[in-house]
Write a protein that holds these residues in place. Sequence first.
Motif, PDB file in Angstrom:
ATOM      1  N   GLN A 103      27.705   1.847 -12.709  1.00  0.00           N
ATOM      2  CA  GLN A 103      27.856   0.665 -11.860  1.00  0.00           C
ATOM      3  C   GLN A 103      27.701  -0.629 -12.623  1.00  0.00           C
ATOM      4  O   GLN A 103      26.952  -0.660 -13.603  1.00  0.00           O
ATOM      5  N   ILE A 126      29.217   5.510   1.379  1.00  0.00           N
ATOM      6  CA  ILE A 126      28.999   4.226   2.065  1.00  0.00           C
ATOM      7  C   ILE A 126      28.400   4.483   3.447  1.00  0.00           C
ATOM      8  O   ILE A 126      27.429   3.830   3.849  1.00  0.00           O
ATOM      9  N   GLU A 133      29.761  -1.877  -1.414  1.00  0.00           N
ATOM     10  CA  GLU A 133      30.650  -2.759  -2.168  1.00  0.00           C
ATOM     11  C   GLU A 133      29.806  -3.871  -2.758  1.00  0.00           C
ATOM     12  O   GLU A 133      29.017  -4.489  -2.063  1.00  0.00           O
ATOM     13  N   TYR A 146      31.850  -0.970  -6.867  1.00  0.00           N
ATOM     14  CA  TYR A 146      30.822  -0.258  -6.114  1.00  0.00           C
ATOM     15  C   TYR A 146      29.546  -0.134  -6.932  1.00  0.00           C
ATOM     16  O   TYR A 146      29.574  -0.104  -8.157  1.00  0.00           O
TER      17      TYR A 146
END
Length: 182
Positions: A103, A126, A133, A146
């Motif tokens: 990430q 999610i 996001e 993400y």
Amino acid sequence: MDRKEIKGIIEGILYIWGESLSIDSMAEILELSKDEVKNIIEDMKNEFNYNRRGLQIIQIKDAYQLSTRVEHYDYIKKLITPKNNKGLSNAALETLSIISYKQPITRVEIESIRGVKCDKSINTLIEKGLVEEKGRLDRTGKPIIYGTTNNFLKHFGLRDINDLPKLKELKDIDLLDENNTK
């Protein structure tokens, strides 16, 4: 206000709040410095551990939360009516692993690592509150990037993302497992 009373207030605040509460918020509520609040919380954590209390104070980034002890799970689960809460599929776990280590990352980058489409896995993560996001890249198509959430940290018992095992450690474990099965 004496230290014992402050500890009682902190315990009550954390109990009522239910979620993690930032050190900034607690310092503001108690009208104390952040360092003083941190020191008191560390004392409380030590006291809870020393007295083998049923609750503990956990840290998530620079916030704290009351939690039951992991070692009491088998007893606590007897009280809870099971929800039809499915775990994560292997595809979702792979996707979560990639996101947690790489990430911020785009869907295309995840798919290039996995070699397959991952829209469904990302949506599942999610929905479960493990991934969110984090924004959009400033390039053609403005792809979504993400990253993991605080809920991810809490779910896996991590203080912050740096507490994840290093990839080399995981490779060493895999090699040990392969050697033991031969």
